[in-house]
Write a protein that holds these residues in place. Sequence first.
Motif, mmCIF file in Angstrom:
data_model
loop_
_atom_site.group_PDB
_atom_site.id
_atom_site.type_symbol
_atom_site.label_atom_id
_atom_site.label_comp_id
_atom_site.label_asym_id
_atom_site.label_seq_id
_atom_site.Cartn_x
_atom_site.Cartn_y
_atom_site.Cartn_z
ATOM 1 N N HIS A 142 0.814 -1.223 0.000
ATOM 2 C CA HIS A 142 0.000 0.000 0.000
ATOM 3 C C HIS A 142 0.845 1.270 0.000
ATOM 4 N N THR A 143 2.086 1.172 0.422
ATOM 5 C CA THR A 143 2.898 2.387 0.547
ATOM 6 C C THR A 143 4.006 2.474 -0.493
ATOM 7 N N ALA A 144 4.304 1.379 -1.163
ATOM 8 C CA ALA A 144 5.411 1.372 -2.118
ATOM 9 C C ALA A 144 5.050 2.140 -3.383
ATOM 10 N N ALA A 145 6.070 2.734 -3.997
ATOM 11 C CA ALA A 145 5.856 3.426 -5.266
ATOM 12 C C ALA A 145 5.486 2.442 -6.365
ATOM 13 N N ASP A 146 6.012 1.209 -6.254
ATOM 14 C CA ASP A 146 5.707 0.166 -7.234
ATOM 15 C C ASP A 146 5.145 -1.048 -6.487
ATOM 16 N N PRO A 147 3.844 -1.059 -6.204
ATOM 17 C CA PRO A 147 3.261 -2.147 -5.412
ATOM 18 C C PRO A 147 3.321 -3.502 -6.098
#
Length: 392
Positions: A142-147
Amino acid sequence: MARPALRSSVGERIAAIRSARRMYQADLARAANVSISMLRKIEQGTRVPSDHMLDAIAAALGVDPSRLLGDSGRLDSRVHDAIPALREVIAAYDVPDKGPVRPLPALRASVADAVQKRLSAQYVLLSQNLPELLGELIRGAHTAADPDKFATLLVAAYRASDAVAYKYGYLDLSARLIELMRQASATAEDPLLSASTAYVRTEIFFAAHAYQAGLRAIESAIDRLPEKAERSRLGVLGALHMRAAVVAARAADADAAVTHLGEARRLGDLIPEDIYYGTAFGPCSVRVHEISVALGLGDRHLHLALTLGATWSPPLSMPAERRSGFFIDLARAQLWAGLKDAAFESLRTARRIAPQHTREHPWVREDAETLLRLHRAGSETLVGFAEWVGVI
């Protein structure tokens, strides 16, 4: 009076495995971070290790805690106690809490360890570690730039969680985890990953006895596989055909079962050893599934299972869960054929390979109960086994 017996058996097992590993007490105490005096008392049976200490000793010996506890019910309670935490994590899969997320290499290592524990049927350790790992992966997605980078890891972690839920009878939780697997695999945009989840999805159809629907679902997954000449596709396609053969046999569709099994054999002959892409596939895995197909078809097909059981045994290189499953299926075939002693020996072999998987398998309970009825007097060994699986 059961308490002293537990003390003695745990200590004896620790001492025996330590000796087999050619370790001194000082070596094990240092590796497990316990005092040598405490280890000595445990092995002598005058102290009972806590769960945390038992885990540390088991890890130092390179075994699952089930190998040390034997018949103790402590294992079951630890798994069941962990289920609420697992439910809580997946209930909030779309609204995760705030917390730390380790770098991807560390997460990959943790997920790989969970997969290995699943293949080894180490459900106790899985149940203890998965809630925290899943929560971390969900936060990362949910927080990653590339989920998308988290999707493959989430699929593997959901599957490991499903192994615990399904084996211990939490079928609603299992179904939910499988749906989350499917969502995550779709996010990854990996057709092979999506197809591999179809193998696991058949658990839902098995539980509902909806075999025709299960066969349609898995054949649809086979049809959707892209036409690519790559080794990983071969493994996924072969695994789906293996599973389709078993589902078709349960649906009493002999033609479909034979067709899918034949295709699995053909694909298995193309590779020298098992391929792993979510599910292991290879010549040995096909043989394990052959017994399941023979059981599903029954009657005149039963001799195929008995012949295979008499002439072949799964190699040690295969995952413990699958090896134990082979002997559980073989025991049922032997029992149906009236080979009571052989059936019981196969159940005992399954137990030696993967005790937690064997103990939680519904067929094992049914067959142990049948063996007790057939052996009216009942041998002490058989009675002990029946007590272990919980039928008496």
